[in-house]
Design an enzyme around this catalytic site. Structure first.
Site, mmCIF file in Angstrom:
data_model
loop_
_atom_site.group_PDB
_atom_site.id
_atom_site.type_symbol
_atom_site.label_atom_id
_atom_site.label_comp_id
_atom_site.label_asym_id
_atom_site.label_seq_id
_atom_site.Cartn_x
_atom_site.Cartn_y
_atom_site.Cartn_z
ATOM 1 N N HIS A 52 1.517 55.138 -28.081
ATOM 2 C CA HIS A 52 0.152 54.825 -28.522
ATOM 3 C C HIS A 52 -0.645 56.101 -28.816
ATOM 4 O O HIS A 52 -1.873 56.072 -28.767
ATOM 5 C CB HIS A 52 -0.565 53.996 -27.459
ATOM 6 N N ARG A 77 7.233 59.286 -23.019
ATOM 7 C CA ARG A 77 7.494 57.934 -23.532
ATOM 8 C C ARG A 77 7.578 57.964 -25.052
ATOM 9 O O ARG A 77 6.597 58.264 -25.725
ATOM 10 C CB ARG A 77 6.391 56.962 -23.102
ATOM 11 N N ASP A 91 17.275 66.430 -26.981
ATOM 12 C CA ASP A 91 17.669 67.733 -27.498
ATOM 13 C C ASP A 91 16.533 68.753 -27.468
ATOM 14 O O ASP A 91 16.785 69.957 -27.369
ATOM 15 C CB ASP A 91 18.229 67.603 -28.912
ATOM 16 N N GLU A 156 7.071 45.195 -18.860
ATOM 17 C CA GLU A 156 5.711 44.912 -19.320
ATOM 18 C C GLU A 156 5.604 43.606 -20.107
ATOM 19 O O GLU A 156 4.755 43.463 -20.978
ATOM 20 C CB GLU A 156 5.174 46.083 -20.145
ATOM 21 N N ASP A 182 0.137 45.172 -20.824
ATOM 22 C CA ASP A 182 0.980 44.358 -21.707
ATOM 23 C C ASP A 182 1.467 43.105 -21.003
ATOM 24 O O ASP A 182 1.607 42.051 -21.638
ATOM 25 C CB ASP A 182 2.161 45.192 -22.202
#
Length: 268
Positions: A52, A77, A91, A156, A182
């Site tokens: 978000h 996230r 990576d 969620e 959520d």
């Protein structure tokens, strides 16, 4: 001779060796400076969000550099549990991943495969090109890579709560994080993180994680809810976000110094 390096301990290792719950905050601004300020706060975890928030690989990398001098665990996230994106995150040196919207044990198992090299997974092999191994300056990285990564999956939705016992039991899932916002939306209680069914879903998830000896984390910006979930056994609670702190604190300044004089600007 090149300098040989050791990677920092993972979030799972930090939780396992701590004698208290961990506390953290989100950095959602995309700002490396904000990430560094949060890292120096004394909290345990800085969660860098790209679901978000306006973050690219480059800005996430900048934030990893910014927090690296501080004794915090950066948890990152991605916007989605895409194996290609996960490969890129790993990576650039992300060690602690939080995958959003995991609704089933099968989906969780796919995320495990995404963070592991063959034959146990599908992560592309490019360690000599990548910061993850510090360009092959971390001895034995290919063989030991899975031990340098913590994988949390996010519970969620109502479907995820119903499957939480199976999700948290997946080998390679190191922990779960509950998203009450959520979850509230998924049960038709949008904006009601204190809804009894949301609270019970979080508590059920904490119990499921504890039953298999894995950490449960949760978002809880309201102190009373944070305390309640810690009392129930949560190992990590996220208690704020940089953007929210700035928004509320700047509003408090306006209220203090403008008061009623600012009312005409409140609905610009």
């Amino acid at each position: 001779m090149p300098i040989r390096l050791n990677l920092p301990p993972t979030l799972a290792a930090r939780i396992a060796t701590s004698d208290r719950p961990q506390y953290g905050m989100w950095v959602c601004s995309g700002s490396a400076m904000n990430a560094e300020i949060a890292a120096g706060s004394g909290l345990d975890v800085v969660l860098i969000d790209a679901e978000h928030s306006p973050n690219s690989l480059e800005s996430i990398l900048a934030q990893l550099y910014a927090v690296s001098a501080y004794p915090v665990a950066p948890l990152v996230r991605p916007p989605v549990g895409d194996p290609v994106l996960i490969k890129q995150y790993l990576d650039i040196g992300v060690q602690n991943l939080l995958i959003p919207m995991v609704d089933s044990a099968a989906q969780a198992a796919e995320m495990v495969r995404a963070v592991r090299y063959p034959p146990h997974g599908i992560r592309g092999i490019g360690s000599s090109l990548a910061r993850a191994s510090r360009w092959n300056r971390v001895d034995g990285y290919l063989a030991d890579a899975s031990s340098t990564i913590t994988l949390f999956v996010q519970i969620e939705s109502a479907a995820a709560v119903e499957a939480v016992e199976q999700i948290v039991a997946v080998e390679g899932v190191d922990g779960i994080l509950m998203g009450p916002a959520d979850l509230a939306g998924s049960i038709g209680a949008l904006g009601q993180q204190d809804h009894p069914d949301v609270i019970e879903g979080v508590l059920r998830s904490i119990r499921a994680a504890r039953a298999v000896g894995k950490p449960a984390a949760v978002n809880a910006f309201v102190p009373a809810m944070a305390d309640r979930y810690v009392a129930a056994g949560a190992s990590l609670v996220l208690v704020g976000a940089d953007v929210s702190l700035l928004a509320r604190s700047s509003e408090a300044l306006a209220d203090r110094y403008l008061g009623a004089h600012g009312a005409d600007r409140a609905s610009y």
